[in-house]
Write a protein that holds these residues in place. Sequence first.
Motif, PDB file in Angstrom:
ATOM      1  N   UNK A  46       0.840  -1.198   0.000  1.00  0.00           N
ATOM      2  CA  UNK A  46       0.000   0.000   0.000  1.00  0.00           C
ATOM      3  C   UNK A  46       0.879   1.254   0.000  1.00  0.00           C
ATOM      4  N   UNK A  47       2.026   1.182   0.672  1.00  0.00           N
ATOM      5  CA  UNK A  47       2.964   2.306   0.631  1.00  0.00           C
ATOM      6  C   UNK A  47       3.535   2.497  -0.758  1.00  0.00           C
ATOM      7  N   UNK A  48       3.853   1.382  -1.429  1.00  0.00           N
ATOM      8  CA  UNK A  48       4.351   1.472  -2.808  1.00  0.00           C
ATOM      9  C   UNK A  48       3.265   2.024  -3.732  1.00  0.00           C
ATOM     10  N   UNK A  49       2.018   1.633  -3.489  1.00  0.00           N
ATOM     11  CA  UNK A  49       0.899   2.162  -4.279  1.00  0.00           C
ATOM     12  C   UNK A  49       0.751   3.673  -4.069  1.00  0.00           C
ATOM     13  N   UNK A  50       0.982   4.136  -2.847  1.00  0.00           N
ATOM     14  CA  UNK A  50       0.929   5.577  -2.576  1.00  0.00           C
ATOM     15  C   UNK A  50       2.020   6.325  -3.334  1.00  0.00           C
ATOM     16  N   UNK A  51       3.210   5.734  -3.388  1.00  0.00           N
ATOM     17  CA  UNK A  51       4.313   6.358  -4.126  1.00  0.00           C
ATOM     18  C   UNK A  51       3.974   6.464  -5.615  1.00  0.00           C
ATOM     19  N   UNK A  52       3.434   5.397  -6.185  1.00  0.00           N
ATOM     20  CA  UNK A  52       3.046   5.408  -7.604  1.00  0.00           C
ATOM     21  C   UNK A  52       1.903   6.389  -7.853  1.00  0.00           C
ATOM     22  N   UNK A 138      -2.812  -8.650   2.211  1.00  0.00           N
ATOM     23  CA  UNK A 138      -1.979  -9.109   1.105  1.00  0.00           C
ATOM     24  C   UNK A 138      -0.577  -8.519   1.147  1.00  0.00           C
ATOM     25  N   UNK A 139       0.032  -8.418  -0.028  1.00  0.00           N
ATOM     26  CA  UNK A 139       1.318  -7.748  -0.151  1.00  0.00           C
ATOM     27  C   UNK A 139       2.467  -8.440   0.546  1.00  0.00           C
ATOM     28  N   UNK A 140       2.961  -7.790   1.596  1.00  0.00           N
ATOM     29  CA  UNK A 140       4.138  -8.255   2.300  1.00  0.00           C
ATOM     30  C   UNK A 140       3.926  -9.650   2.873  1.00  0.00           C
ATOM     31  N   UNK A 141       2.704  -9.958   3.285  1.00  0.00           N
ATOM     32  CA  UNK A 141       2.421 -11.293   3.817  1.00  0.00           C
ATOM     33  C   UNK A 141       2.763 -12.374   2.786  1.00  0.00           C
ATOM     34  N   UNK A 163      11.654  -5.645   4.025  1.00  0.00           N
ATOM     35  CA  UNK A 163      10.864  -5.185   2.876  1.00  0.00           C
ATOM     36  C   UNK A 163      10.211  -3.843   3.176  1.00  0.00           C
ATOM     37  N   UNK A 164       9.654  -3.708   4.390  1.00  0.00           N
ATOM     38  CA  UNK A 164       9.018  -2.445   4.778  1.00  0.00           C
ATOM     39  C   UNK A 164      10.007  -1.291   4.731  1.00  0.00           C
TER      40      UNK A 164
END
Length: 295
Positions: A46-52, A138-141, A163-164
């Motif tokens: 979700x953090x990567x999605x925010x960056x994009x 999802x994601x990191x899990x 990863x975080x």
Amino acid sequence: MYSRSVRKKAGQIMADLIYDIAGSILYAAGIYTFARDAQFAPGGLSGLALILNHLFGLPVGITNLALNVPLAVISYRIVGREFLIRTARSMAVSTIFLDVIFPMFPAYQGQRIMAALYSGVFLGAGMALFYMRGSSSGGIDFIAMVVKKKRPYFSLGGITMVIDIGIIALGWPAFGDVDAVLYGVASTAVSTIVIDKILYGIGAGSLAIIITGQGRKMAARIGASAQRGVTLLKATGGYTELDRDVLLCACTKSEAYRLKNIVHEVDETAFLMFTETSEVFGEGFGEKKKKGQKP
């Protein structure tokens, strides 16, 4: 019998949906209301999605969902079909709230530090609700479970943290200031604490381990003064070869100090250790109700 099982299944599905909706509302609030306009990226996809979203204007929910699809395919055999289905449902519901519902409401425009703290609170609460129903965001899990399968000696916590940190660090060049990294770390730390408190903190307590030569007297005093039961074990010192009593006593954290005073009043030479317990069930604590038992 058949109708009863159908009703039970329907009830479980309804409960899952309620948790998904409540968790998605909290999750979307953490991402869209607090983190997005404050320009920092919490950990996870979700953090990567925010960056994009910040760089290219891509919708946060759909981007997060798209990033999860290949990871879900790769990790299918590891996480299992049921977990994957539950997680897919949670992500679908949260995507609707992220991209459709929450954009209709104003985002928080206050201080970035407050946005980071409250983003962590809402994200943690939302993810905790997902976890309580055997689902996740999802994601990191997915990534962590795949790496853990390939490298069993790695810890899930360590994998997730690495990863975080990598995703949070991308916030520096993406948002143009180092504070974005600091706020991302703060948000992720708060969300971790909130998850632990919701999942384990309600029933958390302490376990006192007492080694003494006056076990019977100690147990009687604890029972009389602290109203706590004690389990008494016999032990032999490995070095002294002297017989000793080992007492195990579960207590709340607020009772630990009083228990410490009682122990030292009875035996000043007693060896006392306190360990944290995530949950305590049984007499005097949060007992689990038996099937058919009335409240």
